[in-house]
Design a protein around this motif. Structure first.
Motif, PDB file in Angstrom:
ATOM      1  N   ARG A   1     -27.133 -17.463  40.604  1.00 47.14           N
ATOM      2  CA  ARG A   1     -26.565 -16.396  41.422  1.00 47.14           C
ATOM      3  C   ARG A   1     -27.606 -15.827  42.375  1.00 47.14           C
ATOM      4  N   ALA A   2     -28.835 -15.737  41.883  1.00 46.78           N
ATOM      5  CA  ALA A   2     -29.914 -15.223  42.743  1.00 46.78           C
ATOM      6  C   ALA A   2     -30.160 -16.143  43.925  1.00 46.78           C
ATOM      7  N   GLU A   3     -29.801 -17.418  43.775  1.00 46.99           N
ATOM      8  CA  GLU A   3     -29.946 -18.381  44.869  1.00 46.99           C
ATOM      9  C   GLU A   3     -28.715 -18.405  45.762  1.00 46.99           C
ATOM     10  N   GLY A   4     -27.716 -17.584  45.439  1.00 45.76           N
ATOM     11  CA  GLY A   4     -26.517 -17.514  46.259  1.00 45.76           C
ATOM     12  C   GLY A   4     -25.375 -18.400  45.805  1.00 45.76           C
ATOM     13  N   ILE A   5     -25.485 -18.997  44.632  1.00 45.72           N
ATOM     14  CA  ILE A   5     -24.415 -19.854  44.109  1.00 45.72           C
ATOM     15  C   ILE A   5     -23.494 -19.009  43.230  1.00 45.72           C
ATOM     16  N   PRO A   6     -22.221 -18.924  43.546  1.00 46.34           N
ATOM     17  CA  PRO A   6     -21.304 -18.162  42.688  1.00 46.34           C
ATOM     18  C   PRO A   6     -21.146 -18.869  41.340  1.00 46.34           C
ATOM     19  N   VAL A   7     -21.414 -18.179  40.258  1.00 45.38           N
ATOM     20  CA  VAL A   7     -21.326 -18.772  38.926  1.00 45.38           C
ATOM     21  C   VAL A   7     -20.624 -17.807  37.976  1.00 45.38           C
ATOM     22  N   GLU A   8     -19.669 -18.334  37.218  1.00 48.08           N
ATOM     23  CA  GLU A   8     -19.017 -17.572  36.158  1.00 48.08           C
ATOM     24  C   GLU A   8     -19.186 -18.331  34.845  1.00 48.08           C
ATOM     25  N   THR A   9     -18.997 -17.619  33.750  1.00 50.77           N
ATOM     26  CA  THR A   9     -19.183 -18.196  32.429  1.00 50.77           C
ATOM     27  C   THR A   9     -17.979 -17.871  31.547  1.00 50.77           C
ATOM     28  N   VAL A  10     -17.500 -18.859  30.814  1.00 51.68           N
ATOM     29  CA  VAL A  10     -16.484 -18.644  29.785  1.00 51.68           C
ATOM     30  C   VAL A  10     -17.083 -19.100  28.458  1.00 51.68           C
ATOM     31  N   VAL A  11     -17.097 -18.215  27.487  1.00 46.87           N
ATOM     32  CA  VAL A  11     -17.634 -18.523  26.167  1.00 46.87           C
ATOM     33  C   VAL A  11     -16.479 -18.833  25.224  1.00 46.87           C
ATOM     34  N   VAL A  12     -16.574 -19.961  24.540  1.00 48.59           N
ATOM     35  CA  VAL A  12     -15.532 -20.385  23.602  1.00 48.59           C
ATOM     36  C   VAL A  12     -15.980 -20.028  22.187  1.00 48.59           C
ATOM     37  N   ALA A  13     -15.130 -19.291  21.469  1.00 54.17           N
ATOM     38  CA  ALA A  13     -15.428 -18.846  20.101  1.00 54.17           C
ATOM     39  C   ALA A  13     -14.174 -19.062  19.251  1.00 54.17           C
ATOM     40  N   ASP A  14     -13.885 -20.310  18.957  1.00 53.82           N
ATOM     41  CA  ASP A  14     -12.583 -20.649  18.364  1.00 53.82           C
ATOM     42  C   ASP A  14     -12.591 -20.832  16.856  1.00 53.82           C
ATOM     43  N   ASP A  15     -13.721 -20.621  16.176  1.00 50.31           N
ATOM     44  CA  ASP A  15     -13.819 -20.916  14.743  1.00 50.31           C
ATOM     45  C   ASP A  15     -13.208 -19.782  13.911  1.00 50.31           C
ATOM     46  N   VAL A  16     -11.991 -19.955  13.447  1.00 45.93           N
ATOM     47  CA  VAL A  16     -11.306 -18.915  12.681  1.00 45.93           C
ATOM     48  C   VAL A  16     -11.869 -18.781  11.271  1.00 45.93           C
ATOM     49  N   ALA A  17     -12.663 -19.737  10.803  1.00 47.68           N
ATOM     50  CA  ALA A  17     -13.228 -19.651   9.458  1.00 47.68           C
ATOM     51  C   ALA A  17     -14.121 -18.427   9.308  1.00 47.68           C
ATOM     52  N   LEU A  18     -14.639 -17.912  10.428  1.00 47.39           N
ATOM     53  CA  LEU A  18     -15.558 -16.778  10.380  1.00 47.39           C
ATOM     54  C   LEU A  18     -14.849 -15.450  10.572  1.00 47.39           C
ATOM     55  N   ARG A  19     -13.527 -15.427  10.474  1.00 49.11           N
ATOM     56  CA  ARG A  19     -12.782 -14.201  10.783  1.00 49.11           C
ATOM     57  C   ARG A  19     -13.120 -13.064   9.822  1.00 49.11           C
ATOM     58  N   ASP A  20     -13.487 -13.390   8.588  1.00 45.31           N
ATOM     59  CA  ASP A  20     -13.835 -12.348   7.618  1.00 45.31           C
ATOM     60  C   ASP A  20     -15.338 -12.131   7.511  1.00 45.31           C
ATOM     61  N   THR A  21     -16.091 -12.847   8.347  1.00 49.86           N
ATOM     62  CA  THR A  21     -17.550 -12.798   8.260  1.00 49.86           C
ATOM     63  C   THR A  21     -18.180 -12.078   9.441  1.00 49.86           C
ATOM     64  N   VAL A  22     -17.700 -12.352  10.645  1.00 48.20           N
ATOM     65  CA  VAL A  22     -18.258 -11.744  11.858  1.00 48.20           C
ATOM     66  C   VAL A  22     -17.115 -11.270  12.743  1.00 48.20           C
ATOM     67  N   GLU A  23     -17.439 -10.431  13.705  1.00 44.77           N
ATOM     68  CA  GLU A  23     -16.422 -10.005  14.664  1.00 44.77           C
ATOM     69  C   GLU A  23     -16.021 -11.170  15.549  1.00 44.77           C
ATOM     70  N   THR A  24     -14.853 -11.048  16.156  1.00 46.22           N
ATOM     71  CA  THR A  24     -14.274 -12.158  16.911  1.00 46.22           C
ATOM     72  C   THR A  24     -15.223 -12.705  17.970  1.00 46.22           C
ATOM     73  N   SER A  25     -15.930 -11.836  18.645  1.00 46.20           N
ATOM     74  CA  SER A  25     -16.807 -12.276  19.734  1.00 46.20           C
ATOM     75  C   SER A  25     -18.010 -13.058  19.248  1.00 46.20           C
ATOM     76  N   ARG A  26     -18.272 -13.038  17.926  1.00 44.46           N
ATOM     77  CA  ARG A  26     -19.432 -13.738  17.380  1.00 44.46           C
ATOM     78  C   ARG A  26     -19.063 -15.061  16.715  1.00 44.46           C
ATOM     79  N   ARG A  27     -17.811 -15.437  16.753  1.00 44.08           N
ATOM     80  CA  ARG A  27     -17.409 -16.704  16.140  1.00 44.08           C
ATOM     81  C   ARG A  27     -18.036 -17.889  16.879  1.00 44.08           C
ATOM     82  N   ARG A  28     -18.162 -18.997  16.155  1.00 46.98           N
ATOM     83  CA  ARG A  28     -18.721 -20.214  16.754  1.00 46.98           C
ATOM     84  C   ARG A  28     -17.715 -20.873  17.685  1.00 46.98           C
ATOM     85  N   GLY A  29     -18.242 -21.605  18.643  1.00 45.23           N
ATOM     86  CA  GLY A  29     -17.408 -22.466  19.469  1.00 45.23           C
ATOM     87  C   GLY A  29     -17.454 -23.882  18.927  1.00 45.23           C
ATOM     88  N   ILE A  30     -16.277 -24.445  18.630  1.00 38.60           N
ATOM     89  CA  ILE A  30     -16.264 -25.794  18.063  1.00 38.60           C
ATOM     90  C   ILE A  30     -15.266 -26.676  18.821  1.00 38.60           C
TER      91      ILE A  30
END
Length: 565
Positions: free
Chosen positions: A124-153
């Motif tokens: 972005r500092a070089e002028g390139i438009p960049v966006e990010t999408v984080v995938v956190a789809d591992d439902v096995a961690l639903r009782d362990t961490v908050e949704t935003s901290r789940r693993r992407g698999i």
């Protein structure tokens, strides 16, 4: 550790060189472990929104396998299970992006988020438009961490497809990002591992499992799961995984979904198909509409045995993205499902027995004898499997157990006469036993039935029929005594029976000699070098154990002993 590698430190580079050599639509970025589409326009202004993903290696075909038209423009590879460097990600952004910008699809691991995130800031500092999408789809961690901290698999592969299709359709960066982010929120995945994998540089498995254990809710980096549980059947595994995903994603009757059955690297296609069968059935039982489904190895953990299931809630717009053309080498196609179809086989033209047909004399105990044979084969299944696995493919035990079940299922009308009974047995075994055993036994029984004809045979006629059946086996398979096959038990048994009867010995004594001859012939096979069948591929390495087919002959001959009077 046994792996087909040269130097563990060179695994990633040599793998990428092999991949681009196989796929002409891909290229390797010089000086970096980055695979690119080979058709990127030289003029940046002509480029679409660039879709870039990546992560540690060891997940093949991800991520390089999804580089191609309609999916990723670039995949950045780190060392095995290690995030790629910021510089490598930045080099990919610079190489494939233009004024339309880039979307980074990132699995939710700290190293990936840090390195892809920093590379985005630098771009972005070089002028390139960049966006990010984080995938956190591992439902096995639903009782362990908050949704935003789940693993992407494994569900990440769908985000590659949705974003890639949106970019290919000419959508601007904001829309591509929005569609990818919405899909990521509607995605749930959960996995199960039956064993560990071995990172080349480590040289040993990441954990050990007992024979009756499995890891439930594991990630994609060779780590242990959320909990260790007793091994479950395929259907039970599916029920466990899908129930967790459905509850977490609040999916139920009437919802439209896509299904991904993902092998973790060491799971055969056969087992994945069994998993897919139950997954589709369960979703339909729950009233969900499965719009698309895929099964295979999409995002793996080296050679780990196990699988994951993913569900993505879909609508018409999302289905359009999943259905859009894609030429990435690992994308499997449309995933469209057809209604279940079963086509009836052509009816037999052979006349069946009449329900009113009476049994000929001497057939009173025939059904009982057949049931005794079936029981003996079932009891010997484990032993036959062990012997066959030592020198063949290990299927004889289960094959003859299927034959035993077919014997039990024969109708009462099968026992009208000896010839009718042998014919019915031959037909049943032909249909129920796969591999070579089915044709051998069916041919022997049918040949023996023809030799008996419609008469009420005496002992000598049975001996002639036995010999005719043995000859049929030899003709069909081309074996001779001494080749280490079932014939090494059958041939001496048939000879002993005929010889004993010719010598005037009582029937019970003649049969005892028959069974003994079969046993001696079977024992002799343990000293023979096989010359036919799969065992022949082992040569002298097969010596030491008796032939499984010959052992089976001694089993059913012995089971008949109480009925030979």
């Amino acid at each position: 550790m046994k792996k087909l590698v040269n130097d563990p430190r060179a695994v990633v580079g040599e793998m990428l060189e092999g991949l681009i050599a196989l796929h002409p639509g891909q290229a390797l970025l010089e000086g970096e472990n980055v695979i690119l589409r080979s058709d990127i326009p030289e003029e940046p202004a002509q480029r679409q929104v660039a879709i870039i993903s990546g992560g540690g290696s060891g997940h093949e075909p991800a991520h390089a396998g999804y580089v191609g038209a309609g999916m990723l423009h670039a995949a950045v590879a780190g060392d095995v299970f290690t995030s790629p460097s910021t510089d490598a990600v930045l080099a990919a952004i610079r190489t494939v992006s233009g004024p339309a910008g880039a979307l980074l699809v990132v699995k939710n691991y700290t190293g990936d988020r840090l390195n892809f995130g920093l590379a985005a800031e630098l771009a972005r500092a070089e002028g390139i438009p960049v966006e990010t999408v984080v995938v956190a789809d591992d439902v096995a961690l639903r009782d362990t961490v908050e949704t935003s901290r789940r693993r992407g698999i494994a569900g990440t592969v769908w985000i590659h497809k949705v974003a890639g299709a949106a970019s290919a359709a000419g959508a601007p960066l904001a829309q591509v990002t929005r569609e990818a982010a919405e899909a990521a929120l509607l995605l749930g995945t959960m996995g199960v591992g039956l064993g560990a994998c071995t990172v080349p540089a480590a040289g040993r498995p990441g954990f050990t499992l007992g024979e009756g254990e499995m890891e439930l809710g594991l990630g994609i980096h060779g780590e242990q799961g959320v909990r260790r549980v007793p091994v479950q059947s395929a259907d039970e595994v599916v029920n466990t995984l899908l129930s967790a995903i459905l509850e977490d994603q609040r999916l139920g009757a009437g919802d439209r979904v896509a299904l991904l059955v993902n092998g973790l690297g060491g799971t055969p296609t056969q087992e994945l198909a069994i998993i897919a069968r139950r997954a589709l059935a369960l979703l339909r039982e729950r009233g969900l509409h499965v719009e698309r489904a895929w099964s295979g190895a999409f995002l793996t953990a080296l050679e780990m045995p196990g699988c994951s299931l993913s569900l993505l809630k879909v609508d018409d717009a999302r289905l359009q993205r999943l259905d859009a053309p894609a030429s990435a080498p690992a994308w499997p196609g449309s995933g469209r499902l057809a209604p279940a179809r079963r086509i009836s086989s052509a009816p037999t033209t052979a006349p069946g027995p009449s329900a009113t047909e009476t049994r000929t004399q001497g057939m009173e105990r025939f059904p009982e004898a057949v049931l005794a044979v079936a029981q003996a084969l079932e009891a010997a299944e484990a032993r036959l499997t062990e012997l066959d696995a030592a020198a063949g493919d290990g299927d004889l035990g289960i094959s003859l157990a299927r034959g035993a079940a077919a014997m039990r299922a024969l109708p009462e009308t099968s026992w009208a006469s000896p010839a009718r009974a042998l014919t019915a047995l031959g037909e049943a075994l032909r249909r129920s036993i796969g591999g070579s055993s089915g044709p051998f036994y069916a041919t022997a029984l049918l040949r023996a039935a023809r030799r008996l004809g419609d008469t009420s045979p005496d002992a000598r006629a049975w001996a002639e029929a036995f010999r005719a059946g043995v000859d049929a086996v030899a003709e069909l398979g081309g074996a001779r005594p001494g080749d280490r096959t079932m014939l090494d038990a059958l041939h001496p048994a048939a000879e002993a029976f005929s010889r004993a009867l010719q010598d005037g010995k009582p029937l019970t004594e003649a049969w005892a000699e028959t069974v003994q001859a079969a046993r001696e012939g079977t024992e002799a096979t343990s000293r023979m070098t096989p010359r036919l069948g799969r065992a022949s591929y082992l040569g002298a390495r097969a010596v030491g154990l008796p032939d499984a087919g010959a052992e089976a002959v001694t089993v059913w001959l012995g089971a008949l002993t109480p009925f030979i009077r």
